[in-house]
Design an enzyme around this catalytic site. Sequence first.
Site, mmCIF file in Angstrom:
data_model
loop_
_atom_site.group_PDB
_atom_site.id
_atom_site.type_symbol
_atom_site.label_atom_id
_atom_site.label_comp_id
_atom_site.label_asym_id
_atom_site.label_seq_id
_atom_site.Cartn_x
_atom_site.Cartn_y
_atom_site.Cartn_z
ATOM 1 N N GLY A 1 5.848 -37.601 46.708
ATOM 2 C CA GLY A 1 5.913 -37.773 48.146
ATOM 3 C C GLY A 1 7.076 -36.997 48.726
ATOM 4 C CB CYS A 2 7.652 -35.597 52.098
ATOM 5 S SG CYS A 2 7.077 -36.997 53.090
#
Lengths: 348, 348, 348, 348
Positions: free
Chosen positions: C149-150
């Site tokens: 995920g970012c």
Amino acid sequence: MLRVGILGVRGYTGEELIRILLKHPRVRISYLTARLNKPAPIAEIFPQFKGRLDLWCENLDLSQAVQSADLFFLALPHTSSMDVVPTLLRGGKKVIDLSADYRLDDYRLYEAWYKVKHKDKANIKKAVYGLSEINNSKIKKAGFIANPGCYPTAAILALAPLLKEKFSPREIIIDAKSGYSGAGRRPADDPFWAELKDNFKAYKVDAHQHTPEIEQELSKLAKKKIKVTFVPHLLPIERGILETIYVKVSHQPCLAGRQASAISHQLTNAYKKYYKDKPLVRIKNEGEFPCLRDVQGTSFCDIGVKVSADQKTIIIISAIDNLLKGASGQAVQNMNLLCGFKETEGLL
Amino acid sequence: MLRVGILGVRGYTGEELIRILLKHPRVRISYLTARLNKPAPIAEIFPQFKGRLDLWCENLDLSQAVQSADLFFLALPHTSSMDVVPTLLRGGKKVIDLSADYRLDDYRLYEAWYKVKHKDKANIKKAVYGLSEINNSKIKKAGFIANPGCYPTAAILALAPLLKEKFSPREIIIDAKSGYSGAGRRPADDPFWAELKDNFKAYKVDAHQHTPEIEQELSKLAKKKIKVTFVPHLLPIERGILETIYVKVSHQPCLAGRQASAISHQLTNAYKKYYKDKPLVRIKNEGEFPCLRDVQGTSFCDIGVKVSADQKTIIIISAIDNLLKGASGQAVQNMNLLCGFKETEGLL
Amino acid sequence: MLRVGILGVRGYTGEELIRILLKHPRVRISYLTARLNKPAPIAEIFPQFKGRLDLWCENLDLSQAVQSADLFFLALPHTSSMDVVPTLLRGGKKVIDLSADYRLDDYRLYEAWYKVKHKDKANIKKAVYGLSEINNSKIKKAGFIANPGCYPTAAILALAPLLKEKFSPREIIIDAKSGYSGAGRRPADDPFWAELKDNFKAYKVDAHQHTPEIEQELSKLAKKKIKVTFVPHLLPIERGILETIYVKVSHQPCLAGRQASAISHQLTNAYKKYYKDKPLVRIKNEGEFPCLRDVQGTSFCDIGVKVSADQKTIIIISAIDNLLKGASGQAVQNMNLLCGFKETEGLL
Amino acid sequence: MLRVGILGVRGYTGEELIRILLKHPRVRISYLTARLNKPAPIAEIFPQFKGRLDLWCENLDLSQAVQSADLFFLALPHTSSMDVVPTLLRGGKKVIDLSADYRLDDYRLYEAWYKVKHKDKANIKKAVYGLSEINNSKIKKAGFIANPGCYPTAAILALAPLLKEKFSPREIIIDAKSGYSGAGRRPADDPFWAELKDNFKAYKVDAHQHTPEIEQELSKLAKKKIKVTFVPHLLPIERGILETIYVKVSHQPCLAGRQASAISHQLTNAYKKYYKDKPLVRIKNEGEFPCLRDVQGTSFCDIGVKVSADQKTIIIISAIDNLLKGASGQAVQNMNLLCGFKETEGLL
């Protein structure tokens, strides 16, 4: 205190009307409607009004409406106003309609551009076109106002003095740029917002529904048929319209043999004179032009004018806040005029 | 590997040139200059290049320059390029000048619009005007390129097919809107930045120095004198130019007795044909117009065209990224052409 | 040339994957899917790719997919990847999944945070967590990547060297700020876009689904259970994540009796050493911190670190482009690693 | 009508003071100064005031000042206020100083953080710290107000109820994000503006001069020494501060054995009770947090509060418009209090 109702309060113009009217010393907001699943305090719909306005927003009930307010602002979508105007007028209420439903004198034009049947042709002729500076005296005696569109407001205020000065425009090109609030809060399935950031584009090129409204009012001022080329663009900002208008003029005695700068000077003075007693129109000095920052959050219209070096083109630039002078601000200005309040009450 | 130098690397166009050339498989950046108190690694000036380019940026030393690179991009301010061009050309170097110093054939026009004496008139005639799509074959044989201005690039690409089609334009109005990087990184005492946010305004109304450049190149294409009315505006975004161009046409055999939609169709096809073999110009389908998002960060020029309903006005809208097709991207495109590389190498 | 397919190409990450892969010299995009009413050229969906990619986008057909490409990027919504992964892996395809479906080792955590049953528990253990710098050697041998995920990417890269240095964090607070593209292209009935302009706010306060992913990976690095307080905020910009991380440290031998500046110096050096051979992580010099501009449009992660004056808090700031190092850029970095290409191919 | 003077009117806070005071029914702006080459109409300096305020702006002349107004707002840069305060107070004038010169009780702290000698130590103790909600009764009796800094206003209002509730904070981390107008209109040689667009970054990490102001006032409220970790960030928007505050609490009787949601509920109620009679502070309902849009253009402070799931961290988020509640709005609120006007006059 005048009791004021706002129908269709959930859009940009409704929100803006509340913001203005809360500071207006002569009125009290007494009735608010929107299409809702169930009634809700307005401070839940717009958290910014928490602690400032303690009123519920309800679904429209016309019989309750008539008893709840003396004057109504219709911040409804186009084609919805004509459903409620007949009842409100019959009830003796003053009505300021921000939609396009009663702006065009010829219902056939309306039907062609808005692609819907007009359901209340009878009341069209009762509506006064509420461009406050131009129709001032009619508005003071009116009970029903068709509040102008945002683009027409900036265009007509920019061109009125020129037509009055008896310049004979051969061609008029209006290159308009608007912040995105001009398009309203959008329906859910619209990819609109995702495309705005840092973007810029034209839309409805030579095909925008404000075109006939501009042509109708300019033709009245010029006392002859006027056509315009109108191309709107979308700016990646929330508020403000700036229009750059190019007027090609035929040979004019007043232009012959004079320098461009002298003509620009004469034009600027003519504009200042035309709007001398109008507190919400400001003419820029010669060589200066308006910018959006100076009108955002205000109900002013700023205008600058210049003749091109070859003297064949008059360039006029006008700027307004589309939600204020282009919508809710002008609506309150019109309320002030027709109620006998000070023209700028609540607006400065 | 071609050794490439960039003089004046600290502005927007210099930064952009580095960004493009780092991904270009046929060249190596070998020399960088800027006006500095003392030499510094380029990664200190532009932290984004840390880990990507390990080179010092120095104050310009012409004798060192000549030994350090085979081809030079001049990303210098207007009036500075003519100080270095003679030496570089004498040294047998290829030069692509992004300033305005060698764009105007008539040095008197240059002196009138840029308000400075021209110091290198002799080399003006050696410069090829680097509008890649128009002067393709000349550029391939050139050693010295005057890279076009950003506004002229979008305007000339938009109008070239129309002039070729032998429409006789009676009047041309160019309403241009540019992101603020077009103005360059500004001198310190300029209140410029503070006024940009959410703002929009016209500037240099009918008085911008790109006007004579546009008129010169259009006149060559039309083989007759062309004048334009040109009004630039400043958008509150960093990159992108969109120009809305209005061409008033006199009676034309090809228009007579035909519907506007048929003419729009014909024009669109003519534009597609004109740019058939040009990989960086894209013509929108009929009824569609470009937007900045589609060209930002690319070296494309997107163009859409339409005739107004009354068939008196042709509306052309063109869009480019002012730092790419309007400056550094086109500069690299020109390098590709004159070095015999693939035209789009490093640009797609 | 490796044939590459992208499933779910219409979102931000799919668009970004195309942009990167078009410039990648070792791969050819051979298959694109999206949920469509009918197949369409990709240049119609994304006009920016006109003239650059001549390929149709289709509705997903798994048997066709398996024949059309060697490696697949899954740019699908969470919970959709697990519908296609089993078939692709059975077909011997390499898979890089950008969704969250295979990131959490414990499917019960996944089900609790994503509120859906996991349909492919068997393959969870086959997925390598694709934080390229941390799991480099595993990724090189992998066939199936769960792309991080970012927020976790920026958080874990910022904290890994500290945990390695054997600082014993008592408490970790992650105050994260993300551009709005992190939320993806939104469902139609979401008032999301209208509220972004000039706005800033926290969301999912101490309740974001990336929390367990961050805690899982930090715990592995620290070889003990790590908990974090994580509060994300929404920036009114399109791209970029900046995380300000506060680590409260217990008494540490390495801190005792030393000045804050000396400790900051030591920490900075430890960070530089840790990432010495990692081309896409850049450590700021002492006293400097990252900003979004330097990483937007790149696949870099920039990190700065400092100890507070009272030596009780270590402040680490990391910045990435959420669509590149936080999604599509890292996905390509992982492809490079597992295919034996140069780690930064197509990314610099 | 109270005659009001504004010294240093050309910055953001001066402009904002004019905007508010023009709508205030109890005062008249009678004197304006700025550092100018020669006096100029205020409508030339700020075109937005054309047609609204017909007054010249002059260079400061203290003897003229004393005769021209009854109350003065000092919108001067830090270190300039102490040059004029002694004369104004000796002249019996009321003074509201928006600079930092009289906020810190201990002049040595001032000298250490602002890096300048204090020239008017005698008047420091006369100044009342003008955080309207906290020092309400003192302000009503005051003649000289040190108007709080923007960051301290949002921080102290957010923490005051917690300290009052006798939570014993072990550690306080303030992660603050501000629009760029907080930095004032900048000196000319500052590359500040060019770097703002779409950017986000921390600055003065653990080193901002508002830190001692926050600690001083929190210590008074807690009746013991309070230290904070304070990291400010710069948002790419013009107005608004949002602070996310993390308070680590030691074991508390009131927390033991209760669910996080019950504690959040209790805290929310305690906050609502604390600010019950304060019209410009609004507490969000449980589970809701403020956003900048709701406070921009208003003098409200919105606050939301929550306990983390593990009950070890209290998260408080507060939002203000830095130019209004954080500067000019609070200055007018203080004027209202000390002049006996209604507290919100001109502000709602």
